[in-house]
Design a protein around this motif. Structure first.
Motif, PDB file in Angstrom:
ATOM      1  N   TRP A 111      -1.329   6.933   5.899  1.00  0.00           N
ATOM      2  CA  TRP A 111      -1.221   5.561   5.422  1.00  0.00           C
ATOM      3  C   TRP A 111      -0.121   4.856   6.197  1.00  0.00           C
ATOM      4  O   TRP A 111       0.752   5.495   6.781  1.00  0.00           O
ATOM      5  CB  TRP A 111      -0.900   5.538   3.926  1.00  0.00           C
ATOM      6  CG  TRP A 111      -2.016   6.024   3.050  1.00  0.00           C
ATOM      7  CD1 TRP A 111      -2.537   7.286   2.996  1.00  0.00           C
ATOM      8  CD2 TRP A 111      -2.757   5.257   2.109  1.00  0.00           C
ATOM      9  NE1 TRP A 111      -3.551   7.355   2.078  1.00  0.00           N
ATOM     10  CE2 TRP A 111      -3.709   6.116   1.509  1.00  0.00           C
ATOM     11  CE3 TRP A 111      -2.709   3.922   1.705  1.00  0.00           C
ATOM     12  CZ2 TRP A 111      -4.603   5.685   0.534  1.00  0.00           C
ATOM     13  CZ3 TRP A 111      -3.591   3.491   0.723  1.00  0.00           C
ATOM     14  CH2 TRP A 111      -4.530   4.360   0.154  1.00  0.00           C
ATOM     15  N   ARG A 112      -0.163   3.549   6.211  1.00  0.00           N
ATOM     16  CA  ARG A 112       0.924   2.776   6.788  1.00  0.00           C
ATOM     17  C   ARG A 112       1.358   1.718   5.798  1.00  0.00           C
ATOM     18  O   ARG A 112       0.565   1.254   4.960  1.00  0.00           O
ATOM     19  CB  ARG A 112       0.505   2.113   8.096  1.00  0.00           C
ATOM     20  CG  ARG A 112      -0.455   0.935   7.934  1.00  0.00           C
ATOM     21  CD  ARG A 112      -0.601   0.128   9.217  1.00  0.00           C
ATOM     22  NE  ARG A 112      -1.490  -1.024   9.036  1.00  0.00           N
ATOM     23  CZ  ARG A 112      -1.664  -1.979   9.936  1.00  0.00           C
ATOM     24  NH1 ARG A 112      -1.025  -1.937  11.095  1.00  0.00           N
ATOM     25  NH2 ARG A 112      -2.482  -2.998   9.707  1.00  0.00           N
ATOM     26  N   GLU A 113       2.637   1.342   5.885  1.00  0.00           N
ATOM     27  CA  GLU A 113       3.100   0.166   5.148  1.00  0.00           C
ATOM     28  C   GLU A 113       3.010  -1.021   6.099  1.00  0.00           C
ATOM     29  O   GLU A 113       3.559  -0.992   7.204  1.00  0.00           O
ATOM     30  CB  GLU A 113       4.528   0.329   4.658  1.00  0.00           C
ATOM     31  CG  GLU A 113       5.008  -0.893   3.869  1.00  0.00           C
ATOM     32  CD  GLU A 113       6.415  -0.748   3.327  1.00  0.00           C
ATOM     33  OE1 GLU A 113       7.111  -1.778   3.254  1.00  0.00           O
ATOM     34  OE2 GLU A 113       6.816   0.374   2.993  1.00  0.00           O
ATOM     35  N   ARG A 166      -0.503  11.577   2.625  1.00  0.00           N
ATOM     36  CA  ARG A 166      -0.889  11.883   1.247  1.00  0.00           C
ATOM     37  C   ARG A 166      -2.059  12.849   1.220  1.00  0.00           C
ATOM     38  O   ARG A 166      -2.938  12.793   2.076  1.00  0.00           O
ATOM     39  CB  ARG A 166      -1.291  10.603   0.507  1.00  0.00           C
ATOM     40  CG  ARG A 166      -0.178   9.593   0.329  1.00  0.00           C
ATOM     41  CD  ARG A 166      -0.681   8.344  -0.345  1.00  0.00           C
ATOM     42  NE  ARG A 166       0.377   7.347  -0.501  1.00  0.00           N
ATOM     43  CZ  ARG A 166       0.171   6.110  -0.955  1.00  0.00           C
ATOM     44  NH1 ARG A 166      -1.052   5.714  -1.276  1.00  0.00           N
ATOM     45  NH2 ARG A 166       1.185   5.260  -1.073  1.00  0.00           N
ATOM     46  N   PHE A 169       0.365  -0.999   1.240  1.00  0.00           N
ATOM     47  CA  PHE A 169      -0.015   0.284   1.809  1.00  0.00           C
ATOM     48  C   PHE A 169      -1.493   0.282   2.153  1.00  0.00           C
ATOM     49  O   PHE A 169      -2.332  -0.080   1.332  1.00  0.00           O
ATOM     50  CB  PHE A 169       0.307   1.418   0.838  1.00  0.00           C
ATOM     51  CG  PHE A 169       1.785   1.576   0.591  1.00  0.00           C
ATOM     52  CD1 PHE A 169       2.624   2.043   1.588  1.00  0.00           C
ATOM     53  CD2 PHE A 169       2.347   1.230  -0.636  1.00  0.00           C
ATOM     54  CE1 PHE A 169       3.982   2.174   1.375  1.00  0.00           C
ATOM     55  CE2 PHE A 169       3.699   1.357  -0.862  1.00  0.00           C
ATOM     56  CZ  PHE A 169       4.523   1.829   0.149  1.00  0.00           C
ATOM     57  N   GLU A 170      -1.800   0.693   3.379  1.00  0.00           N
ATOM     58  CA  GLU A 170      -3.166   0.712   3.878  1.00  0.00           C
ATOM     59  C   GLU A 170      -3.490   2.107   4.406  1.00  0.00           C
ATOM     60  O   GLU A 170      -2.694   2.695   5.145  1.00  0.00           O
ATOM     61  CB  GLU A 170      -3.346  -0.300   5.014  1.00  0.00           C
ATOM     62  CG  GLU A 170      -3.016  -1.736   4.634  1.00  0.00           C
ATOM     63  CD  GLU A 170      -3.084  -2.679   5.830  1.00  0.00           C
ATOM     64  OE1 GLU A 170      -3.079  -3.895   5.615  1.00  0.00           O
ATOM     65  OE2 GLU A 170      -3.133  -2.172   6.984  1.00  0.00           O
ATOM     66  N   LYS A 171      -4.663   2.607   4.059  1.00  0.00           N
ATOM     67  CA  LYS A 171      -5.097   3.895   4.591  1.00  0.00           C
ATOM     68  C   LYS A 171      -5.527   3.711   6.041  1.00  0.00           C
ATOM     69  O   LYS A 171      -6.378   2.879   6.354  1.00  0.00           O
ATOM     70  CB  LYS A 171      -6.253   4.464   3.763  1.00  0.00           C
ATOM     71  CG  LYS A 171      -6.707   5.842   4.229  1.00  0.00           C
ATOM     72  CD  LYS A 171      -7.840   6.379   3.369  1.00  0.00           C
ATOM     73  CE  LYS A 171      -8.330   7.720   3.890  1.00  0.00           C
ATOM     74  NZ  LYS A 171      -9.465   8.251   3.084  1.00  0.00           N
ATOM     75  N   VAL A 172      -4.942   4.506   6.925  1.00  0.00           N
ATOM     76  CA  VAL A 172      -5.208   4.405   8.358  1.00  0.00           C
ATOM     77  C   VAL A 172      -6.250   5.427   8.799  1.00  0.00           C
ATOM     78  O   VAL A 172      -7.127   5.137   9.610  1.00  0.00           O
ATOM     79  CB  VAL A 172      -3.914   4.596   9.166  1.00  0.00           C
ATOM     80  CG1 VAL A 172      -4.199   4.628  10.661  1.00  0.00           C
ATOM     81  CG2 VAL A 172      -2.921   3.479   8.847  1.00  0.00           C
ATOM     82  N   TYR A 184     -10.167   0.853   7.860  1.00  0.00           N
ATOM     83  CA  TYR A 184      -9.057   0.410   8.703  1.00  0.00           C
ATOM     84  C   TYR A 184      -9.583  -0.190  10.004  1.00  0.00           C
ATOM     85  O   TYR A 184      -9.076  -1.224  10.476  1.00  0.00           O
ATOM     86  CB  TYR A 184      -8.126   1.583   8.998  1.00  0.00           C
ATOM     87  CG  TYR A 184      -6.916   1.218   9.822  1.00  0.00           C
ATOM     88  CD1 TYR A 184      -5.873   0.486   9.265  1.00  0.00           C
ATOM     89  CD2 TYR A 184      -6.808   1.609  11.153  1.00  0.00           C
ATOM     90  CE1 TYR A 184      -4.743   0.153  10.014  1.00  0.00           C
ATOM     91  CE2 TYR A 184      -5.691   1.278  11.906  1.00  0.00           C
ATOM     92  CZ  TYR A 184      -4.665   0.547  11.341  1.00  0.00           C
ATOM     93  OH  TYR A 184      -3.559   0.208  12.088  1.00  0.00           O
ATOM     94  N   ASP A 195      -9.829   5.686   9.612  1.00  0.00           N
ATOM     95  CA  ASP A 195     -10.662   5.305   8.477  1.00  0.00           C
ATOM     96  C   ASP A 195     -11.550   4.113   8.862  1.00  0.00           C
ATOM     97  O   ASP A 195     -11.085   3.178   9.535  1.00  0.00           O
ATOM     98  CB  ASP A 195      -9.753   4.933   7.296  1.00  0.00           C
ATOM     99  CG  ASP A 195     -10.526   4.581   6.049  1.00  0.00           C
ATOM    100  OD1 ASP A 195     -11.069   5.483   5.416  1.00  0.00           O
ATOM    101  OD2 ASP A 195     -10.575   3.373   5.739  1.00  0.00           O
ATOM    102  N   PRO A 218      -0.706   9.566  -5.884  1.00  0.00           N
ATOM    103  CA  PRO A 218       0.486   9.046  -5.205  1.00  0.00           C
ATOM    104  C   PRO A 218       1.723   9.181  -6.083  1.00  0.00           C
ATOM    105  O   PRO A 218       1.671   8.931  -7.293  1.00  0.00           O
ATOM    106  CB  PRO A 218       0.131   7.573  -4.962  1.00  0.00           C
ATOM    107  CG  PRO A 218      -1.361   7.518  -5.023  1.00  0.00           C
ATOM    108  CD  PRO A 218      -1.767   8.560  -6.018  1.00  0.00           C
ATOM    109  N   GLU A 239      -4.249  12.551   4.372  1.00  0.00           N
ATOM    110  CA  GLU A 239      -4.499  11.158   4.744  1.00  0.00           C
ATOM    111  C   GLU A 239      -3.249  10.541   5.360  1.00  0.00           C
ATOM    112  O   GLU A 239      -2.123  10.862   4.973  1.00  0.00           O
ATOM    113  CB  GLU A 239      -4.921  10.351   3.518  1.00  0.00           C
ATOM    114  CG  GLU A 239      -6.208  10.837   2.876  1.00  0.00           C
ATOM    115  CD  GLU A 239      -6.531  10.103   1.593  1.00  0.00           C
ATOM    116  OE1 GLU A 239      -7.687  10.193   1.142  1.00  0.00           O
ATOM    117  OE2 GLU A 239      -5.615   9.446   1.031  1.00  0.00           O
TER     118      GLU A 239
END
Length: 424
Positions: free
Chosen positions: A6-8, A106, A13-16, A35, A32, A112, A4
């Motif tokens: 993710w971005r900060e 991830r 933290f958001e799943k992209v 997203y 996603d 995590p 996966e």
């Protein structure tokens, strides 16, 4: 899905998106759905538009392969973990928590990792003295950190108000899990023991020439190393750790593989390509065009033939809505180190640094679409301030003065070219 992305974003933290399972050469990346529904969703790169359609390796390779280490660091990590050198997604899965920019990687099967820091100890200092490369690789593995580039380096954390030049070893810490680092520490090898002084000096000369540069110092805690403050990290009020900022180096911005970072073919013009992408994507195209032109001239003056595409980058704003040229970094006088005198990017009609003429500087102005009069003003300032700074540093004593004297002697003919250009 097996990996996966993710971005900060402003501390959250958001799943992209995620990659599909399968062979590395056939894995697809998809955004996603959650997203895509966000009002603040932004493409990870301009060509990876927000769509539910999956992207293949041909679409995303330049972005993600450009985020993993190169050279000996990559070889050592691949050997330790039995990962093929070409499997950049496998490396990102190993070194997933602290990459360049704001992205994290991830595995959905693994929980995590908890963020934290481990302060450095006297044992770390001894390990550093015994084998700098092994120490850096160990720190990279502990922090699960991925930094592109071929030089031995690692990311360390230092509290905001601490002076990195004078900080004791115990003030520094290795980031663990998802904890962000604040500085990149790079070590000079035995082949070039004054490389740290060289890089610090070149960055300081560039700063005195009026350019935007990354903050750097020669830390007393790490003899023979240079510590560079990460410009893709920013401090926010009330936070004890910095926020991550998204970035794209110019190989990524131009959708080129990392191995194309040097201009090799006669039918290319990297300066023109950079000028075009700056005009199209920068939030202040004129200022960033002048800045890039100034960097090309400073690198020329200093003899930095390694100013390739990955050593220039866009830095996104905190809200990801705009981007500007990131501060200059990895500025080193390679000519005094005895390396190839071919430039990473042509200046005008010439690639060999000693063959550049005043007319080539005029051609460079045309390539980036900067008026020649403006380029001459930039060249005049850089020739004057660059010489003044090198004169000042060479008048001292020790490795820094010796390095400055060597650069000044080597740069003499190039300063003369800059000065002649301003008079034609």
């Amino acid at each position: 899905m097996s990996l996966e992305v993710w971005r900060e974003f402003k501390g959250e933290f958001e799943k992209v998106g995620a990659f599909s399972d399968g062979e590395p050469s056939a894995r697809a990346f998809s955004y996603d759905e959650g997203y895509l529904e966000r009002t603040n969703a932004v493409p990870l790169a301009p060509w990876l538009s927000l769509t539910s359609r999956p992207y293949g390796p041909h679409d995303y390779a330049s972005l993600f392969d450009g985020m993993v280490p190169e050279g000996p660091m990559r070889g050592e990590l691949c050997a330790r973990h039995r990962v093929d050198r070409s499997d950049y997604l496998g490396l990102l899965e190993l070194l997933s928590d602290e990459c360049i920019g704001a992205l994290m990687f991830r595995s959905p099967e693994a929980p995590p990792s908890e963020p934290g820091y481990r302060q450095l100890t006297a044992e770390d200092a001894e390990a550093f003295r015994r084998d700098e490369t092994a120490f850096l690789v160990g720190a990279v593995e502990a922090s699960r950190l991925s930094l592109s580039g071929a030089q031995g380096k690692t990311g360390l954390f230092l509290p905001q108000e601490t002076d990195p030049a004078e900080a004791a070893l115990a003030c520094w810490a290795v980031p663990l899990g998802a904890a962000p680092s604040t500085h990149v520490v790079k070590v000079a090898g035995s082949e070039h023991p004054t490389l740290a002084e060289n890089e610090w000096l070149c960055l300081e000369v560039a700063r005195r020439c009026g350019l935007s540069v990354a903050r750097a110092c020669l830390p007393t805690a790490f003899p023979g190393a240079v510590a560079v403050q990460r410009f893709d990290r920013t401090w926010a009020t009330g936070r004890s750790t910095p926020l991550r900022l998204h970035q794209l180096d110019f190989c990524q911005a131009l959708r080129l593989s990392s191995y194309l970072k040097y201009e090799e073919r006669p039918d290319t013009c990297y300066a023109r390509y950079v000028g075009e992408v700056v005009r199209k994507q920068s939030a202040n195209a004129l200022a960033d065009t002048v800045e890039f032109a100034g960097r090309a001239l400073v690198n020329y003056l200093l003899g930095n033939c390694d100013a390739h595409l990955k050593n220039h980058a866009f830095l996104y704003s905190e809200d990801w809505q705009s981007k500007r040229l990131a501060p200059a970094y990895d500025v080193v006088s390679t000519t005094v180190l005895g390396y190839d005198r071919r430039l990473a990017m042509d200046i005008g009609d010439h690639r060999v640094i000693d063959e550049v003429t005043p007319d080539d500087l005029g051609l460079l102005a045309g390539d980036v679409r900067l008026p020649v009069r403006r380029m001459k003003a930039v060249a005049e300032s850089i020739a004057r301030e660059g010489r003044r700074a090198l004169d000042e540093f060479s008048s001292g004593e020790g490795p820094l003065a010796e390095t400055a004297s060597a650069i000044l002697a080597d740069a003499g003919p190039r300063i003369a070219v800059l000065e002649r250009f301003t008079k034609i």
